[in-house]
Each structure stands twice: as C-alpha cells, then as structure tokens.
Design a protein around this motif. Sequence first.
Motif, short mmCIF file in Angstrom:
data_model
loop_
_atom_site.label_atom_id
_atom_site.label_comp_id
_atom_site.label_asym_id
_atom_site.label_seq_id
_atom_site.Cartn_x
_atom_site.Cartn_y
_atom_site.Cartn_z
N LYS A 291 0.81 -1.23 0.00
CA LYS A 291 0.00 0.00 0.00
C LYS A 291 0.85 1.28 0.00
O LYS A 291 0.33 2.36 -0.25
N HIS A 292 2.14 1.17 0.27
CA HIS A 292 3.02 2.34 0.22
C HIS A 292 3.68 2.50 -1.14
O HIS A 292 4.48 3.42 -1.34
N ALA A 293 3.37 1.59 -2.07
CA ALA A 293 4.10 1.55 -3.34
C ALA A 293 3.21 1.87 -4.53
O ALA A 293 2.00 1.61 -4.52
N LYS A 294 3.84 2.40 -5.56
CA LYS A 294 3.24 2.37 -6.88
C LYS A 294 3.47 0.96 -7.43
O LYS A 294 4.50 0.33 -7.13
N ILE A 295 2.53 0.47 -8.22
CA ILE A 295 2.66 -0.88 -8.77
C ILE A 295 2.73 -0.80 -10.29
O ILE A 295 1.84 -0.24 -10.94
N LEU A 296 3.81 -1.37 -10.83
CA LEU A 296 4.04 -1.42 -12.28
C LEU A 296 3.99 -2.88 -12.70
O LEU A 296 4.83 -3.68 -12.26
N GLN A 297 3.01 -3.24 -13.51
CA GLN A 297 2.81 -4.64 -13.88
C GLN A 297 3.12 -4.89 -15.33
O GLN A 297 2.65 -4.18 -16.22
N PHE A 298 3.93 -5.93 -15.59
CA PHE A 298 4.21 -6.41 -16.95
C PHE A 298 3.49 -7.74 -17.12
O PHE A 298 3.74 -8.69 -16.37
N ASP A 299 2.61 -7.85 -18.11
CA ASP A 299 1.89 -9.10 -18.31
C ASP A 299 1.40 -9.21 -19.74
O ASP A 299 1.05 -8.21 -20.36
N VAL A 300 1.37 -10.44 -20.26
CA VAL A 300 0.90 -10.67 -21.61
C VAL A 300 -0.62 -10.63 -21.70
O VAL A 300 -1.19 -10.41 -22.77
N ASP A 301 -1.29 -10.82 -20.56
CA ASP A 301 -2.74 -10.94 -20.54
C ASP A 301 -3.36 -9.67 -19.96
O ASP A 301 -3.24 -9.40 -18.76
#
Length: 555
Positions: A291-301
């Motif tokens: 909850k203290h972070a930005k979330i950067l997601q790499f995904d094919v779907d």
Amino acid sequence: MQLTGAEIVIECLKEQGVDTVFGYPGGAILNVYDELYKHSNEIRHILTSHEQGAAHAADGYARATGRVGVCFATSGPGATNLVTGIATAYMDSIPIVAITCNVGVSLLGKDSFQEIDIAGITMPITKHNYIVKDVTKLADTIRKAFVIAKKGRPGPVLIDIPKDITSTVTEYEPAVIEPVMPSEEVCEEDIQTALEMIRQSKKPYVFVGGGAILSGAHKELYEFIKKVDAPVTDSLMGKGAFPGTDELYTGMIGMHGTKTADYGVDECDLLIVAGARFSDRVTGNVKEFAKHAKILQFDVDAAEMNKNVLITEGVIGDLKVTLKRINELLEQQDHSEWKEKIMAYKEKYPLVYPSEGLTGPFVVEEIYRQTKGEAIIVTEVGQHQMWAAQYYKYTKPRTLLTSGGLGTMGYGLGAALGAKTGMPDKTVVNIAGDGCFRMNMNEIATAVRSNIPVIQVVINNHVLGMVRQWQDLFYGKRYSQTVLNDAVDFVKLAEAMGAEGVRVTTREEFQEAFARALTLGKPIVIDCQIDKDEKVWPMVAPGAPIREAFDEADM
C-alpha cells in the motif's frame, strides 16, 4: 491423399513434432490407438494407470520441456478423468492438448453408453475446445489447437472427436508448421511510462511470477534486475526465473514467504511485477498489499491488469519482448541504501528449522546438496511443497514443477513421469506428502512398466500436514479427519509394483538412501518418517496483511 480421421490425428501430431503421448485407451478411441500402434517407432505412448495421471504427465512434460504436452482418453469416464489435470494446467497457464473421442455423431445427446459432453464440461477450464463432427475440418482443428495452446498466455485445449469421424475417410493435405512466435507488439508510450517510474523510484522491489518462465524471459529478467539494482522476490510459479543463489534474491513472497520478502514488499515505493497474477496466497489482505508503493505490472494478458490488485501502470505484451525493450533504454540505477536495508532483513530473518532429527526442510536441503541444484523437482501440494519452495535453490527455469493455482493433490507423480520422459538426462525427484502420494500412487506401476526412473520421496508424517497445521493454529487443535494412522506400508507398496522401496527415520539413513537412488536407474520410493507436528514457517494468517508474517518464535 485419402486418410481416415484416426490417421489424420496421428499425421497432425507428427507435423507438430509430438514425440510422446500419455493416455489410456477405450472403445471410442480405439481407431486412434490402432493407428498409433502403426507409428510406435515415431510417437512413444506412455500408458498411465489412470487418465488423471495422463493429464498430469502431459502437464509435467510441457513444464519441463517448454513444448506442448499431449494426452489421450476415451469417452465418458475416461474423458472426465482428465478434468482435474486440465484444470491444473489451466490455472498455471500450461500448454497441453487433450484429445478425447466420443460416441458416434448420431448417438450424441442421447445418453448413449459412455457418452459425456466433455466439451461443455471443460469449457471453463480450457483456452478453447472443439467437438469435431466433420472429418474435413479435423486437420485444421488440430493445427489450430496447438497454436492456441502456445500463443500468448499458454493453456490447455481439448479436442473431442466422435468415433465415426475417426473411421471416415477424407482428403488430407500435409502442412509445414510454422513456429508460434511471441508478438513483438508493445505500446511505446507504456514503455516510456515504465521507464520514468523506475527512474523516480528510491526503493524498488521486483516480484517475479510464472509468466517469466513461460515467456522464456529469464536472461532478459536477470539483466533488468541488475540494471534496476533492486531486491527480488518470486511466487511459487516464478521459481528459477531468477537465480535463488543471487545476492539480490530474498526468497518467496506471501503466506509462506520469507519475512524479508514480505516486509520488503510492504515497505517499497515501487513494486515491479513481472508475469505474476497477484494470487490471494501472495497478497494476503489485498487492501493492505504494497500500500506504500506504486505498482508497475508487466503481463501478456490484459485481463490480469487490475483484476486482483489495483495497479498504477501496466505494460501489456510478451514479457521477454517488454524487458528487452526496457533494457535497451534504461540507464544503470543505484539503490545501495535500500538494498542494505533489505540485506539486513535477510540476515535478521533467515529460514531456520531444528538442527537435529529428520525433518522436511532437512530432506529438501539434502536433495539440493546431492543433486547440486541441477535436478527437476516436482511436488504435490501441502507442507512438503512449501519446504521444497523454501529450501531448494532454483537457479534455472523449468526446474520446479508444482500445481500453484489449483493446488492439486496427486499432481506430482504423474507430472514427474512426464518431466522425466521429456528430459531423460535430468534427475527428476517428486516430493510428496503421504496424503498426496496415496491419491495417485498407482502411477508407480507406470514408472516401472515404462522404465521411467523417477525418485519418489514421501515426507510421511501420518497426517494431512498443511490442513492439520491450520487446525492447530486456527481451529483449536480439532483434528477432524486429518490423522492418517492406518496400516498402509509405502515400502511394500513400492515393491509390489516392481519399484524399490526404503524407509528412513534418521538423517543418515536418508542421505544413504538418496545417494543410492541417484545411481539406481529405476523407480524408487523413499518413505521419510517425520514428526506429525512439524510446521511450515513463516506463515501469514488467512486474510491478514503479509507484513504480519509470523513464525514459531513469534508465538
């Protein structure tokens, strides 16, 4: 050329480079098996003891080799026995093609003998499925099935063929099969956004999932992590994508992850997620996760974006392609102060277990020591699975095969047979609990019949260990139906099936037995007697934030 449907099935499998099929014959699929008999020098068939074992073997073959696994079953109960294996592959995005045969077209929908709507049953647990009622469409259907199984996010495909279609003759044209290549498409604007987030971060953490293995991105991932200069955690499915021996590696995340990984993800300012889907066993309380972070997601779907956890930004595309592009543009980062804090956690919160006596963690560490980390480890589901994740250091992809999403007890032995068939030069060890082993232990007979020298290690605590652990911690020690104090003798059972069997009760006995197993050249069952109250630590209570991980000392 004019061929029957059964001949077309075999010719199409040969087109795809299939060298092994796992299965069990029956009336509806007899024409296909008769044709397979004529091509036994080109396609090996492994006759399993149960169709579920065939599905798991195809899955294990696919996970170990990176190729599509194939299984056969007949109509009705033969087809339904594949369901658990298909669902296991679906949850973990494993490419398999299941070919079933059904009653004749004129008998469909009439509750005929051994008729079942297997296409309808498996619709929710396949990427796609087919029932082929026109023999002229059979070859194209099989070719499409293999493409679908491999393309993008992989997964299982089922083809159901009525029996009369397998005997009907039609014109067949051979085809040259082009390899399925990952899409090079990735949004440049998203790449630039990701780069800016990484450059601005002071406390990045990289979370690696199974997609990193499925995409073959381990080299690009290693370069990326070194450039970002960030600590690394992984999910159960991501093990081996990044070397478990590297100094930046902090152990697994989640319910039975390390305190270092759980605390680090809770404190980071940027969580970079590479091919993971935010399973509930990873996140704990979703509202409190990172909850203290930005979330950067790499995904094919694209469907995984914001499905379980709300992210800040995402890059949709094949992970190997995405990381390669980012690596070309990203400057070397330096996060020495942040890494020092995480390394202090590693020193403060190591994984520990009793220094004496035969225990699950000792067994796993000894397997690692004797195999020098070069084996393919397969597991069932439960305490032994978590110990295998915690105490074996995976340095290469496709070396831990386990049912992550579905949590299928009985998965491991069939999968081990598939893995050893696909990778005959590798040592393959299936680590099971006694509760899991008894679910599909009949596949020991398959190992002996087909001369597949797998090593079966049973962590035998005479209870359903993980369920009992929950009963101990959360259900007031009410051990409802989790005590297995019966008279089953796994050594005699192994010997009855033609395998070697040995029971061990001490560390020294296990060391000797496993050393012998490595040179035996035939299937062996090692029954390891451990204490029924041994637990997996650390642990996060169901629904709690992962920062509330606790162990025996905390209690």
